[in-house]
Design a protein around this motif. Structure first.
Motif, short mmCIF file in Angstrom:
data_model
loop_
_atom_site.label_atom_id
_atom_site.label_comp_id
_atom_site.label_asym_id
_atom_site.label_seq_id
_atom_site.Cartn_x
_atom_site.Cartn_y
_atom_site.Cartn_z
N SER A 73 0.82 -1.21 0.00
CA SER A 73 0.00 0.00 0.00
C SER A 73 0.86 1.26 0.00
N LEU A 76 2.15 1.65 -3.53
CA LEU A 76 1.04 2.13 -4.36
C LEU A 76 0.82 3.62 -4.16
N GLU A 129 3.76 -4.43 -6.66
CA GLU A 129 3.27 -5.68 -7.20
C GLU A 129 3.72 -6.88 -6.39
N THR A 133 0.06 -8.95 -6.35
CA THR A 133 -1.06 -8.02 -6.28
C THR A 133 -1.31 -7.27 -7.58
N THR A 137 -4.85 -4.31 -8.62
CA THR A 137 -4.75 -2.86 -8.42
C THR A 137 -5.71 -2.12 -9.33
#
Length: 203
Positions: A73, A76, A129, A133, A137
């Motif tokens: 997170s 991101l 990633e 993940t 996303t």
């Protein structure tokens, strides 16, 4: 309707004015993101832990976890602004990246823009990633919708399946591997341009 979280602040996005962020909370957020960016860039982003980030930022674990549940997170959050800029160019930018060019030219331009993003921010993308993940996303959903739209506009059969296939070469681990093997960004872009033309041109 699904609520979107603003990755930079950790708060829900949209739906009216957000509560003003406290000065100390804003300082901690900046310290966390700055520390994480340095750690991701210094080595293998997938090896960075939440404890590493908390120590480097000089904040407690509780402070860190209240805003970000994991290192993905945080990565991101750092990537979010770069991806938003590219999304805006896809929607409203000049052709061939933006509207107005044939589908094969737009896909080739998208590939070139993504290679540029990966080259400039591979440490963040690898961190974002981590743990498989990538496919979950919001950014991947946007890229997939864009590529699917280009396939449909070109009349290519099976756009739902093929969109994922055409995005597979942009996986961060594959890009990092290609660069480690000596492939240049220009070579990777040229190969992807050839793929775009082979799949979409002349239909």
């Amino acid at each position: 309707m699904e609520r979107r979280t603003d990755l930079l602040t950790g708060r829900p996005a949209g739906g009216g004015a957000r509560p003003r962020e406290r000065a100390d909370a804003a300082r901690n957020r900046i310290r966390v993101l700055d520390a994480a960016a340095e750690l991701f860039a210094a080595g293998d982003p997938r090896a960075v832990t939440m404890d590493d980030i908390a120590k480097a930022a000089g904040v407690g674990r509780g402070t860190l976890y209240r805003r970000y549940p994991d290192t993905t997170s945080i990565a991101l959050a750092l990537l979010d602004e770069h991806e938003r800029r590219l999304q805006e160019r896809l929607l409203r930018g000049d052709p061939p990246l933006g509207p107005g060019a044939p589908p094969d030219e737009r896909l080739a331009a998208f590939y070139a823009a993504m290679v540029e993003l990966l080259e400039g921010h591979i440490d963040l993308v690898l961190g974002a990633e981590a743990g498989g993940t990538r496919l979950t996303t919001g950014a991947y959903g946007f890229w997939r919708a864009h590529v699917r739209m280009l396939l449909a506009a070109a009349g290519v059969p099976g756009p739902d399946t093929l969109a994922d296939v055409l995005l597979a070469p942009l996986a961060s681990e594959l890009y990092a591997h290609q660069r480690a093997q000596g492939r240049t960004p220009a070579e990777i872009t040229a190969a992807l341009t050839g793929l775009a033309r082979a799949v979409l041109a002349g239909r």
